[in-house]
Design an enzyme around this catalytic site. Structure first.
Site, PDB file in Angstrom:
ATOM      1  N   TYR A 185      -6.755  -8.700  -3.623  1.00 12.09           N
ATOM      2  CA  TYR A 185      -5.311  -8.521  -3.854  1.00 12.09           C
ATOM      3  C   TYR A 185      -4.677  -9.814  -4.399  1.00 12.09           C
ATOM      4  CZ  TYR A 185      -0.435  -7.216  -2.727  1.00 12.09           C
ATOM      5  OH  TYR A 185       0.920  -6.948  -2.776  1.00 12.09           O
TER       6      TYR A 185
ATOM      7  N   SER B  39       7.561   6.228  -6.239  1.00 11.54           N
ATOM      8  CA  SER B  39       7.694   7.306  -5.251  1.00 11.54           C
ATOM      9  C   SER B  39       8.267   6.828  -3.926  1.00 11.54           C
ATOM     10  CB  SER B  39       6.323   7.942  -5.004  1.00 11.54           C
ATOM     11  OG  SER B  39       5.415   6.942  -4.588  1.00 11.54           O
TER      12      SER B  39
HETATM   13  P1  NAP Z   1       3.809   1.302  -1.532  1.00 19.70           P
HETATM   14  O1  NAP Z   1       4.942   1.711  -0.662  1.00 19.70           O
HETATM   15  O2  NAP Z   1       2.428   1.372  -0.993  1.00 19.70           O
HETATM   16  O3  NAP Z   1       3.887   2.153  -2.915  1.00 19.70           O
HETATM   17  C1  NAP Z   1       2.932   1.952  -3.909  1.00 19.70           C
HETATM   18  C2  NAP Z   1       3.305   2.732  -5.134  1.00 19.70           C
HETATM   19  O4  NAP Z   1       2.303   2.532  -6.147  1.00 19.70           O
HETATM   20  C3  NAP Z   1       3.394   4.226  -4.907  1.00 19.70           C
HETATM   21  O5  NAP Z   1       4.452   4.763  -5.656  1.00 19.70           O
HETATM   22  C4  NAP Z   1       2.060   4.724  -5.436  1.00 19.70           C
HETATM   23  O6  NAP Z   1       2.108   6.070  -5.892  1.00 19.70           O
HETATM   24  C5  NAP Z   1       1.859   3.796  -6.606  1.00 19.70           C
HETATM   25  N1  NAP Z   1       0.465   3.719  -7.046  1.00 19.70           N
HETATM   26  C6  NAP Z   1      -0.631   3.423  -6.318  1.00 19.70           C
HETATM   27  N2  NAP Z   1      -1.738   3.474  -7.088  1.00 19.70           N
HETATM   28  C7  NAP Z   1      -1.324   3.809  -8.339  1.00 19.70           C
HETATM   29  C8  NAP Z   1      -1.970   4.024  -9.574  1.00 19.70           C
HETATM   30  N3  NAP Z   1      -3.304   3.919  -9.714  1.00 19.70           N
HETATM   31  N4  NAP Z   1      -1.235   4.376 -10.648  1.00 19.70           N
HETATM   32  C9  NAP Z   1       0.097   4.493 -10.544  1.00 19.70           C
HETATM   33  N5  NAP Z   1       0.789   4.308  -9.414  1.00 19.70           N
HETATM   34  C10 NAP Z   1       0.075   3.957  -8.312  1.00 19.70           C
HETATM   35  O7  NAP Z   1       3.980  -0.171  -2.080  1.00 19.70           O
HETATM   36  P2  NAP Z   1       5.169  -1.238  -1.918  1.00 19.70           P
HETATM   37  O8  NAP Z   1       4.998  -1.926  -0.627  1.00 19.70           O
HETATM   38  O9  NAP Z   1       6.470  -0.626  -2.257  1.00 19.70           O
HETATM   39  O10 NAP Z   1       4.740  -2.285  -3.048  1.00 19.70           O
HETATM   40  C11 NAP Z   1       5.153  -2.157  -4.394  1.00 19.70           C
HETATM   41  C12 NAP Z   1       4.645  -3.352  -5.164  1.00 19.70           C
HETATM   42  O11 NAP Z   1       5.129  -4.537  -4.568  1.00 19.70           O
HETATM   43  C13 NAP Z   1       3.121  -3.469  -5.194  1.00 19.70           C
HETATM   44  O12 NAP Z   1       2.700  -3.968  -6.442  1.00 19.70           O
HETATM   45  C14 NAP Z   1       2.848  -4.490  -4.103  1.00 19.70           C
HETATM   46  O13 NAP Z   1       1.643  -5.152  -4.317  1.00 19.70           O
HETATM   47  C15 NAP Z   1       4.046  -5.395  -4.252  1.00 19.70           C
HETATM   48  N6  NAP Z   1       4.367  -6.178  -3.061  1.00 19.70           N
HETATM   49  C16 NAP Z   1       4.645  -5.547  -1.882  1.00 19.70           C
HETATM   50  C17 NAP Z   1       4.963  -6.326  -0.765  1.00 19.70           C
HETATM   51  C18 NAP Z   1       5.302  -5.708   0.559  1.00 19.70           C
HETATM   52  O14 NAP Z   1       5.475  -6.449   1.523  1.00 19.70           O
HETATM   53  N7  NAP Z   1       5.419  -4.401   0.676  1.00 19.70           N
HETATM   54  C19 NAP Z   1       4.970  -7.712  -0.865  1.00 19.70           C
HETATM   55  C20 NAP Z   1       4.679  -8.304  -2.087  1.00 19.70           C
HETATM   56  C21 NAP Z   1       4.386  -7.520  -3.170  1.00 19.70           C
HETATM   57  P3  NAP Z   1       1.760   7.304  -4.893  1.00 19.70           P
HETATM   58  O15 NAP Z   1       2.979   7.503  -4.026  1.00 19.70           O
HETATM   59  O16 NAP Z   1       1.506   8.431  -5.792  1.00 19.70           O
HETATM   60  O17 NAP Z   1       0.567   6.869  -4.094  1.00 19.70           O
END
Ligand code: NAP
Length: 245
Positions: free
Chosen positions: A153, A13
């Protein structure tokens, strides 16, 4: 181009998942973009279609194994195949270990680690039959180096490494690769909550002196998802600006 291939991207999303969905669709892949609500990934699908790509928005809670199983069955029924799975859905519930509630541990492990397992288990059945597949698990740099305030985490993200390597060994002879991408700190909703002081300190720890973009991560995923990456499996691709080597 990966025309005619089908990908499932969880958590598409916004943020990293959305960028992954857009980049795969630009390669000609039909993308099943999921969010926790029916319409959560509609914006992603609209952007893909506006760019001439193909996608659909689907509700999926990765912690619900029955819902996961039903979605994979639906994809096979409607699309006839599943070539690529990107386990991107992830959450944080940060806090110091001493004060961490059971629920904060459980929801993070359930979503980030068991959620990826739920999807890999179903994908592996489909991909084994097809003798082809690309599975990419989105982990994190903090799963490699640890981070105060994130025991839950970091445990979930480190767990993904072991799960990725084990699945890679199980599925290699079926021509299915399983890899992890470990992003550093990326500009998304997840990092928007960082206080300004913490942000400055963070930048000093990154040789590239900037946070990553969602496109930086999506590019790494697209590489591992391509047919040409077929001899790369059980690996961790770090996309972190040199933060951890
Ligand atoms: P984000 O913007 O918070 O988006 C999270 C996504 O996961 C959203 O689409 C959310 O859906 C979905 N989600 C949450 N709970 C869920 C569930 N139970 N079932 C299915 N979908 C679910 O996250 P992001 O920053 O883009 O991160 C994406 C991935 O990269 C994650 O695994 C995160 O740990 C990893 N990551 C992020 C960073 C960073 O700096 N941002 C760094 C390292 C790793 P809804 O919109 O419906 O809530």
């Amino acid at each position: 181009m990966m025309t005619e291939q089908v990908a499932l991207v969880t958590g598409a999303s916004r943020g990293i998942g959305q960028a992954i969905a857009l980049q795969l669709a630009a390669e000609g892949v039909f993308v099943v973009a999921t969010a926790t609500s029916e319409t959560g990934a509609a914006g992603t699908v609209a952007a893909i279609e506006a760019a001439g790509g193909k996608a659909c928005a689907v509700k999926l809670d990765v912690t619900n194994s029955a819902e996961v199983e039903a979605l994979f069955k639906k994809i096979v029924a409607e699309q006839g195949r599943l070539d690529i799975l990107v386990n991107n859905a992830g959450i944080t519930k940060d806090g110091l270990m001493m004060r961490m509630k059971d629920a904060d541990w459980d929801t993070v492990l359930d979503t980030n680690l068991k959620g990826a397992f739920n999807c890999m288990r179903e994908a592996s059945k489909i991909m084994t039959k097809a003798r082809y597949g690309r599975i990419i698990n989105i982990s994190s740099v903090v799963g490699e180096m640890g981070n105060a305030g994130q025991v839950n985490y970091c445990a979930s993200k480190a767990g993904l490494f072991g799960m990725t390597k084990s699945a890679a060994r199980e599925l290699a002879k079926r021509n299915i690769t399983v890899n992890a991408v470990a992003p550093g700190f990326i500009e998304t909703d997840m990092t928007a909550v960082l206080p300004e002081k913490g942000r400055e300190a963070l930048l000093q720890s990154i040789p590239m002196e900037r946070l990553g973009s969602v496109e930086d991560v999506a590019h790494g995923v697209k590489f591992l998802a391509s047919p040409e990456s077929g001899y790369i499996t059980g690996q961790v691709l770090s996309v972190n600006g040199g933060m951890y080597m």
